[in-house]
Design an enzyme around this catalytic site. Structure first.
Site, mmCIF file in Angstrom:
data_model
loop_
_atom_site.group_PDB
_atom_site.id
_atom_site.type_symbol
_atom_site.label_atom_id
_atom_site.label_comp_id
_atom_site.label_asym_id
_atom_site.label_seq_id
_atom_site.Cartn_x
_atom_site.Cartn_y
_atom_site.Cartn_z
ATOM 1 N N ASP A 93 42.195 40.838 34.630
ATOM 2 C CA ASP A 93 42.309 41.861 35.671
ATOM 3 C C ASP A 93 42.384 41.227 37.053
ATOM 4 O O ASP A 93 42.016 40.058 37.248
ATOM 5 C CB ASP A 93 41.139 42.845 35.604
ATOM 6 C CG ASP A 93 39.786 42.176 35.841
ATOM 7 O OD1 ASP A 93 39.579 41.054 35.333
ATOM 8 O OD2 ASP A 93 38.932 42.767 36.535
ATOM 9 N N GLU A 157 36.496 41.764 34.941
ATOM 10 C CA GLU A 157 35.626 40.849 35.694
ATOM 11 C C GLU A 157 35.490 41.281 37.145
ATOM 12 O O GLU A 157 34.424 41.120 37.752
ATOM 13 C CB GLU A 157 36.189 39.425 35.611
ATOM 14 C CG GLU A 157 35.252 38.347 36.147
ATOM 15 C CD GLU A 157 35.347 38.128 37.653
ATOM 16 O OE1 GLU A 157 34.435 37.506 38.228
ATOM 17 O OE2 GLU A 157 36.346 38.589 38.264
#
Length: 444
Positions: A93, A157
């Site tokens: 991400d 994350e």
């Protein structure tokens, strides 16, 4: 259809393939807004990684923690399975990017001036691609590492890892059986001392995450009236006190070791009572290091009211706090004193600081791989002011390091690119990272 001539073509070198792999990943929008309803999700990127592994015979599992929030885990068997496995983790991400602010489209993966540009270029699709390139090269050439290598490509994350590393560590911990050590992001990058010497900062510690909201209450009323019980005023005063406050300097073992190494290399006199004087001479990385000698608390969001002429009864603010190892409870007391008794504190997320020592066979292997590719390298430990997926994996008893090697141009302000505009990674830095990781992962 693939012709015999096509199938006979030699496989690309990993230093060439890493550019294409990174470019492909940059072109996949994996924006994480912190809200599943508006996040792009990581599934497309996870499927891409799984497919690239499958092409060379590596089986993986794709695990969704929520619709679209996908993670990929695979294990590369080593020649000495009795040794503890090494976890190599990277998140898929990225934080949001406003295309209007960029010189190129943030999801273009444009190659320009020797750099690959795009959101995630250094945080951290570069490392994702480097690891993928090394593993694909091994599979094509029959290389087996000494120890088992567990690969984890994670979701979420950038919003605390709930749907990624924490999900994997809590719900699928069997995938990490035997893992004793790990490497991940924000370490192994270079800081140029002069033409012949470079420090390579290896992350051995990271600050804790203490994200919180402040809540103020007051008496609602008409905006035209004199009002002495205004929630917005009370909140604003508390936020301003936090924003202006400088917490005391605390030098941890990791930071002390870093400063001693840097002082020796740069010829800077280190005053133990004034480490900020030495840090100020470090140029672009002073921002990273300066945040690791004290607790920090930065206001990031404000919310209040629903109409211009109505004094609201409630107001709230979000504060991004980062605590040094062993300092989380002290930071909470310090914040309570700053905001006063009438402001409520709610913790949104709390994850511990991490710290390990700069020694052992793994550190020696990192150092040897760096020096082999850059004879002017001097590896040093440092503390990351942010947090990574290591916080989740450390809960499994895994010793975690930040080691995503990059040799950087001396004039590149690396720290400013994290979550910044025009994020980019030097192509020769990517290729350097592949060579270092290939050496390191084979024998570590």
């Amino acid at each position: 259809m693939t012709s015999n001539a096509d199938s006979a073509l030699p496989a690309p070198a990993p230093t060439d393939e890493v550019v294409d792999l990174c470019r492909d990943l940059l072109r996949i929008d994996t924006t994480n807004t912190g809200d599943n309803a508006t996040s792009a999700g990581e599934r497309h990127a996870a499927e891409y990684v799984a497919a690239k592994l499958a092409e060379v015979g590596v089986e993986s599992v794709l695990l969704e923690s929520a619709p679209g929030r996908a993670n990929v885990v695979a294990r590369i068997p080593g020649t000495e399975p009795s040794r503890g496995a090494l976890l190599v983790h990277g998140h898929l991400d990225v934080v949001p990017a406003d295309a209007d602010e960029w010189s190129v489209h943030p999801f273009s993966g444009e190659l320009r001036d020797g750099y690959l540009w795009g959101r995630g270029a250094i945080d951290m699709k570069d490392f994702d691609a480097m690891v993928l390139a090394v593993v694909r090269h091994w599979q094509r050439t029959g290389v087996r590492p000494t120890r088992d290598i567990v690969l984890a490509y994670t979701a979420d994350e950038e919003a605390g890892s709930e749907y990624g590393a924490h999900f994997l560590a809590h719900r699928h911990r069997e995938l990490f059986d035997g893992c004793t050590e790990a490497i991940g992001e924000v370490g192994g990058f270079s800081y140029t001392v002069d033409d012949s010497r470079r420090l390579y900062l290896i992350e051995t510690a990271q600050k804790g995450i203490d994200w919180l909201r402040l809540h103020a209450k007051g008496r609602p009323g008409h905006g035209s009236m004199v009002h002495d019980d205004n929630a917005v005023t009370a909140l604003a005063e508390a936020v301003a006190r936090i924003g202006r406050h400088r917490f005391p300097v605390v030098v941890t073992d990791t930071v002390r070791a870093f400063l001693e190494e840097v002082s020796e290399v740069l010829g800077i006199e280190l005053d133990p009572d004034d480490p900020e004087a030495a840090i100020a001479k470090l140029g672009p990385i002073s921002n990273i290091i300066g945040a690791t000698i004290r607790n920090t608390a930065n206001p990031t969001r404000l919310a209040a009211g629903y109409k211009d002429n109505v004094i609201p009864g409630r107001a709230s603010a979000t504060i991004d706090c980062r605590s040094l190892p062993g300092q989380s409870e002290l930071l909470e007391r310090q914040l309570r004193e700053l905001v006063g008794p009438d402001i409520a504190i709610e913790y949104v997320q709390r994850q511990p600081a991490l710290e390990t020592t700069f020694d052992g066979d793994l550190v020696a292997a990192m150092s040897a791989a760096l020096v082999a590719e850059d004879p002017g390298a001097r590896p040093v430990p440092y503390m990351l002011s942010g947090g990574t997926d290591a916080k989740a994996f450390s809960q499994l008893g895994i010793r975690c390091f930040g080691f995503a090697p990059l040799r950087l141009p001396a004039d590149l302000n690396f720290s400013a690119l994290f979550h910044g505009i025009d994020e980019r990674v030097p192509v020769d830095g990517l290729q350097f990272g592949v060579r270092v990781l290939d050496r390191f992962l084979r024998t570590c």
